[in-house]
Design an enzyme around this catalytic site. Structure first.
Site, PDB file in Angstrom:
ATOM      1  N   ILE A  13       0.818  -1.210   0.000  1.00 49.09           N
ATOM      2  CA  ILE A  13       0.000   0.000   0.000  1.00 49.09           C
ATOM      3  C   ILE A  13       0.849   1.257   0.000  1.00 49.09           C
ATOM      4  O   ILE A  13       0.320   2.352  -0.071  1.00 49.09           O
ATOM      5  CB  ILE A  13      -0.979   0.034   1.205  1.00 49.09           C
ATOM      6  N   ASN A  17      11.319   5.716   1.484  1.00 48.98           N
ATOM      7  CA  ASN A  17      12.734   5.642   1.151  1.00 48.98           C
ATOM      8  C   ASN A  17      13.364   4.361   1.664  1.00 48.98           C
ATOM      9  O   ASN A  17      14.282   3.820   1.075  1.00 48.98           O
ATOM     10  CB  ASN A  17      13.468   6.830   1.761  1.00 48.98           C
ATOM     11  N   ALA A  19      11.437   1.678   3.042  1.00 47.28           N
ATOM     12  CA  ALA A  19      10.497   0.626   3.407  1.00 47.28           C
ATOM     13  C   ALA A  19       9.448   0.381   2.346  1.00 47.28           C
ATOM     14  O   ALA A  19       9.191   1.228   1.506  1.00 47.28           O
ATOM     15  CB  ALA A  19       9.798   1.032   4.711  1.00 47.28           C
ATOM     16  N   LYS A  36       5.032  -1.919   7.951  1.00 48.53           N
ATOM     17  CA  LYS A  36       6.158  -1.285   7.250  1.00 48.53           C
ATOM     18  C   LYS A  36       7.337  -2.237   7.377  1.00 48.53           C
ATOM     19  O   LYS A  36       7.739  -2.597   8.485  1.00 48.53           O
ATOM     20  CB  LYS A  36       6.438   0.061   7.933  1.00 48.53           C
ATOM     21  N   ASP A 129       8.754  16.285   9.536  1.00 48.23           N
ATOM     22  CA  ASP A 129       8.493  15.883   8.144  1.00 48.23           C
ATOM     23  C   ASP A 129       6.995  15.950   7.864  1.00 48.23           C
ATOM     24  O   ASP A 129       6.415  15.038   7.272  1.00 48.23           O
ATOM     25  CB  ASP A 129       9.034  14.473   7.895  1.00 48.23           C
TER      26      ASP A 129
HETATM   27  N1  LIG Z   1      -0.634   2.991   8.651  1.00 49.48           N
HETATM   28  C1  LIG Z   1      -0.754   3.154   7.328  1.00 49.48           C
HETATM   29  N2  LIG Z   1      -1.946   2.994   6.717  1.00 49.48           N
HETATM   30  C2  LIG Z   1      -2.058   3.156   5.377  1.00 49.48           C
HETATM   31  N3  LIG Z   1      -1.048   3.503   4.558  1.00 49.48           N
HETATM   32  C3  LIG Z   1       0.166   3.690   5.113  1.00 49.48           C
HETATM   33  C4  LIG Z   1       0.380   3.523   6.516  1.00 49.48           C
HETATM   34  N4  LIG Z   1       1.681   3.782   6.785  1.00 49.48           N
HETATM   35  C5  LIG Z   1       2.252   4.097   5.605  1.00 49.48           C
HETATM   36  N5  LIG Z   1       1.360   4.046   4.601  1.00 49.48           N
HETATM   37  C6  LIG Z   1       1.612   4.347   3.180  1.00 49.48           C
HETATM   38  O1  LIG Z   1       2.967   4.037   2.891  1.00 49.48           O
HETATM   39  C7  LIG Z   1       3.683   5.206   2.495  1.00 49.48           C
HETATM   40  C8  LIG Z   1       5.099   5.147   2.999  1.00 49.48           C
HETATM   41  O2  LIG Z   1       5.111   5.062   4.414  1.00 49.48           O
HETATM   42  P1  LIG Z   1       6.091   5.950   5.295  1.00 49.48           P
HETATM   43  O3  LIG Z   1       5.902   7.398   4.932  1.00 49.48           O
HETATM   44  O4  LIG Z   1       5.906   5.593   6.717  1.00 49.48           O
HETATM   45  O5  LIG Z   1       7.486   5.411   4.750  1.00 49.48           O
HETATM   46  P2  LIG Z   1       8.868   6.206   4.787  1.00 49.48           P
HETATM   47  O6  LIG Z   1       9.932   5.276   4.336  1.00 49.48           O
HETATM   48  O7  LIG Z   1       9.066   6.781   6.125  1.00 49.48           O
HETATM   49  O8  LIG Z   1       8.529   7.345   3.709  1.00 49.48           O
HETATM   50  P3  LIG Z   1       9.374   8.655   3.312  1.00 49.48           P
HETATM   51  O9  LIG Z   1      10.359   8.174   2.332  1.00 49.48           O
HETATM   52  O10 LIG Z   1       8.338   9.558   2.670  1.00 49.48           O
HETATM   53  O11 LIG Z   1       9.948   9.222   4.533  1.00 49.48           O
HETATM   54  C9  LIG Z   1       2.863   6.361   3.048  1.00 49.48           C
HETATM   55  O12 LIG Z   1       3.026   7.550   2.316  1.00 49.48           O
HETATM   56  C10 LIG Z   1       1.447   5.837   2.956  1.00 49.48           C
HETATM   57  O13 LIG Z   1       0.901   6.060   1.678  1.00 49.48           O
END
Ligand SMILES: Nc1ncnc2c1ncn2[C@@H]1O[C@H](COP(=O)(O)OP(=O)(O)OP(=O)(O)O)[C@@H](O)[C@H]1O
Length: 794
Positions: A13, A17, A19, A36, A129
């Site tokens: 979903i 960066n 995950a 994640k 962020d």
């Molecule tokens: N609890 C959740 N429910 C639904 N979708 C989610 C959830 N957590 C994350 N996502 C989806 O997954 C995407 C990536 O998650 P997240 O932002 O936590 O990853 P990241 O590696 O920290 O991202 P970034 O590279 O933007 O920092 C989110 O933008 C969202 O669309």
């Protein structure tokens, strides 16, 4: 069907960066969660620390508008962060779909966002962020859930921070200037940008590069459209004040007159808290020890096979690394949500009843079943089936696996008589949205849709094992193999009875997803694991299996990429961060375009740096943008310049230039693997296609390096104890082709094609040939897909 611990894993979903995020369902509570998945081998120490910080911060948080953490699962290679699932998607998407929102709606959303940030700041935490992509909506799209605490940090009241992080369009001026800053005030600036976006559907500051953005921000001018009310404009301006000391604090935002307007949505926030917020059951209120709900405990004992003592201990410790705690919280949430009755929640119940816990053991008492908050009957009525594996409520499983309106994948498969649910990532929201990673969305074409393996359930696995055992016996009549089908009860043991490496491989089911030409190895790794049949007892075994892949060597992959960069002037559109500098991603260049559909492929990703100067970063960004959006081949010349620039930056930061960190842009070369069953064993696959109009075709285009693929194939054949002859130096279409010839007549050709030459080579499998050869080809293809989910078949 595939499990991580008690979670049945579904579609991807989201991606970040670091995950890949997958939808999953808890086996006992039958609640959807988001997982994640972080591949530790793909990130450096600094980013690993960031993830650990994110986890430790999430563990402390308990707010209705902040995503709730349920569990952390760790393996040698992966970290799984299990949180509540926010089914309404990102605020970013919402705005793209609907454009700007009314001020009433904006106030409702914004109040919840500010309420969450106030909670964080009160607890000495800064988010750093905040952006529309990190603000999710609940299923009904009524309420906000803030996610992504990857850049959050603790900040004491008088300290300042110095890590350059966040997303440029949301970054406060002090961050753009590279100054030390007050994280709380920087959050308020981002809140100002967010409110502006909500009521205008555009960014407050124009600029398609950090330089331009910086100029616009530092001009101190923000143009607010005429339709925005005076009060709302006033609040935006008070948050977008250049001087952080004069900028509003979150508390001031909360008490601004626009926020407190009559009929404002603050009352809605209150309703939210009362009706739908599920505070942690085990939050400690005052000095009282929490008391566990007896019905839920009883239910868990029955269905989770845990003892009362174990449940007591893990829940009261709030042990996020225990499935017991997660199960307990999820069951409580399930009950709360289902009954929609605040009085039924465990939290209030134990508060009311107080505690008579044992002083000696420190354990909470469990009261007699009589005054239960939740009866076992109630639990049963909630659709919590007796068997964790039985999906009594699987009407919702379609969402877990396939959100395509047509469910076409499923139809296809049922036509083939295959078992299992489809994961159809073709419609995976992230596709229409933006991947969070460093991908250039322009490079993702429908042709690049990849198929990745879907895991078999236990039954499939056993069937498969039988098939493969039969296959192995046919191919290797003398090979020792299990002489009978394993009983389900000893399935994990039976795995060991198979030729090494066979147990995890599925041959039946596939799912589609978009290959992302960057970070895909991180995501792939997650999927590698996910696409195996996992049970708690086999996770580590399977991880070992994945890790045993002979060429699981980053350095090799990167070296190959580096070589390709030199040769072809570019390949993957990835910016590999160095330890101290993480330069972001997909399109890190800010823009002032309003959120609009045609721009939805862009994503402002988060990036951080402690040492690179703003100038260096903006140079890189400019070059990166030009290079990744290059229409004209001449512009590819920018890539070496970009490479040089980055090397200089590495040197500037004291990173040795011979380290494995460098910029890699563009696409990787395609490694094409073909399988053919030729009688002579000498004809090229192309000839096979020409020579026989009645053949089946099997081909695979992998994003892995040529050598990696060849080694993987050889390793698989060795594991399967199938002899082969390798011929080198075969030139196919002017490129090197490695040929592996099997005595059974199967020919495997592997060739490298440059990115511009996207034609897939098709390889024939004669329909008259033994089905075992076809099975073998499928087996090898599946193994390759497991290590490279982004590979493409046609
Ligand atoms: N609890 C959740 N429910 C639904 N979708 C989610 C959830 N957590 C994350 N996502 C989806 O997954 C995407 C990536 O998650 P997240 O932002 O936590 O990853 P990241 O590696 O920290 O991202 P970034 O590279 O933007 O920092 C989110 O933008 C969202 O669309």
């Amino acid at each position: 069907m595939m499990f991580i611990g008690p979670y049945k894993i579904g579609k991807a979903i989201g991606r970040g960066n670091f995950a890949v995020v997958r939808l999953a369902k808890h086996g006992i509570a039958k609640i959807k969660v988001a997982i994640k998945i972080i591949d530790k081998t793909r990130i450096d120490e600094e980013n690993l620390q960031k993830i650990e910080r994110e986890i430790s911060i999430l563990k402390t948080l308990d707010h209705p508008n902040i995503v709730k953490l349920y569990e952390i699962i760790r393996s040698e290679r992966y970290i799984y962060i299990v949180t509540e699932y926010c089914g309404g998607g990102e605020l970013y998407e919402y705005l793209i779909e609907r454009g700007r929102v009314t001020e009433v709606e904006a106030r409702r959303f914004f109040s919840e966002i500010v309420s969450a940030i106030d909670y964080l700041h009160e607890n000495g935490i800064v988010h750093r962020d905040l952006k529309a992509e990190n603000i999710l909506l609940d299923k009904e799209k009524n309420h906000i859930k803030i996610i992504d605490f990857g850049f959050s940090n603790y900040q004491t009241s008088d300290s300042l921070l110095n890590t350059w992080c966040g997303s440029p369009p949301y970054a406060a001026p002090e961050l753009l200037l590279g100054n030390v800053y007050d994280g709380k005030k920087a959050d308020v600036w981002s809140l100002g940008v967010l409110l502006y976006i909500l009521v205008t559907a555009g960014f407050p500051f124009p600029g398609d590069s950090v330089d331009k953005l910086k100029r616009a921000v530092l001009s101190g001018q923000v143009k607010i459209p005429y339709w925005v009310s005076v009060e709302c404009s006033d609040l935006i301006k008070k948050m977008l004040v250049l001087n952080p000391k004069k900028r509003f604090s979150v508390k001031q935002v909360l008490s601004h007159r626009w926020m407190t307007a009559p009929h404002s949505a603050r009352s809605a926030s209150v309703i939210l808290t009362k009706e739908t917020f599920s505070p942690r059951t085990t939050s400690r209120l005052g000095n009282q020890s929490p008391r566990l709900d007896a019905a839920i405990m009883h239910y868990m004992q029955q269905h989770g096979k845990w003892t009362a003592d174990q449940i007591n201990e893990d829940v009261l410790k709030r042990d996020f690394e225990s499935d017991i705690y997660a199960t307990y919280e999820l069951l409580c949430d399930k009950v709360r949500v289902s009954t929609n009755d605040a009085n039924a929640n465990c939290h209030e119940e134990y508060t009311r009843r107080g505690s008579r816990g044992s002083i000696l053991s420190g354990k909470a008492n469990v009261e007699d079943p009589k005054p239960l908050t939740i009866s076992a009957h109630q639990l049963a009525q909630l659709g919590l089936s007796a068997s964790p594996d039985c999906d009594s409520d699987d009407s919702s499983n379609s969402e877990l696996y396939d959100d395509s309106p047509t469910g076409s994948m499923r139809n296809d498969r049922s036509a083939k008589g295959q078992i299992g649910l489809a994961i159809n990532d073709q419609t995976y929201r992230g596709e229409q949205r933006r991947h969070t990673l460093c991908a250039n969305e322009n490079l993702i074409t429908p042709e690049m849709l990849a198929q990745i393996p879907f895991t078999s359930n236990l039954h499939q696995a056993i069937m498969q094992q039988q098939t493969i055992s039969a296959l192995t016996r046919q191919l290797q009549p003398n090979a020792a193999g299990p002489s009978h089908a394993p009983m389900p009860g000893w399935y994990p043991t039976a795995i060991h009875g198979l030729p090494a490496g066979l147990s995890a491989v599925s041959t039946t089911d596939y799912t589609r997803m978009i290959p992302v030409p960057n970070n895909e190895r991180r995501a792939s790794a997650g999927e590698t694991l996910l696409n195996q049949t996992l049970t708690p007892s086999t996770i580590e075994q399977l991880q070992q299996l994945v890790q045993q892949q002979p060429n699981e060597n980053n350095d090799n992959v990167e070296e190959e990429g580096q070589g390709y960069l030199n040769k072809f002037g570019g390949k993957r559109n990835t910016v590999h961060g160095m330890s101290s500098t993480m330069i972001g991603p997909a399109n890190p260049v800010p823009r002032h375009a309003p959120y609009a559909k045609q721009n939805s492929g862009e994503r402002r990703s988060s990036w951080a740096s402690t040492t690179a100067t703003v100038q260096q970063k903006s140079n890189l960004e400019r070059l990166y943008k030009q290079a990744t959006q290059a229409q004209d081949p001449a512009e590819l010349l920018l890539l070496p310049q970009l490479q040089k620039e980055f090397q200089e930056l590495l040197l500037f930061n004291g990173v040795a230039s011979n380290s494995n960190q460098y910029v890699v842009f563009g696409q990787r070369p395609h490694t094409v693997i073909g399988f053919s069953t030729s009688v002579s064993g000498t004809s090229t696959p192309e000839q096979q296609v020409r020579n026989n109009g009645d053949e089946k075709v099997k081909s695979l285009v992998s994003t892995l390096s040529f050598t990696h693929v060849v080694d993987e194939l050889k390793n698989s054949l060795n594991q399967l104890q199938i002899p082969f002859e390798e011929s080198n130096e075969v030139v196919y279409m002017e490129h090197e082709m490695r040929r592996l010839s099997l005595p059974t007549g199967v020919e495997i050709g592997v060739a490298v094609l440059p990115p511009e030459q996207k034609s897939h080579i098709e390889f024939a499998i004669l329909s008259s040939d033994s089905p075992t050869s076809e099975l073998l080809c499928d087996e090898l293809i599946n193994r390759l897909r497991i290590i490279d989910p982004n590979s493409v078949t046609e």
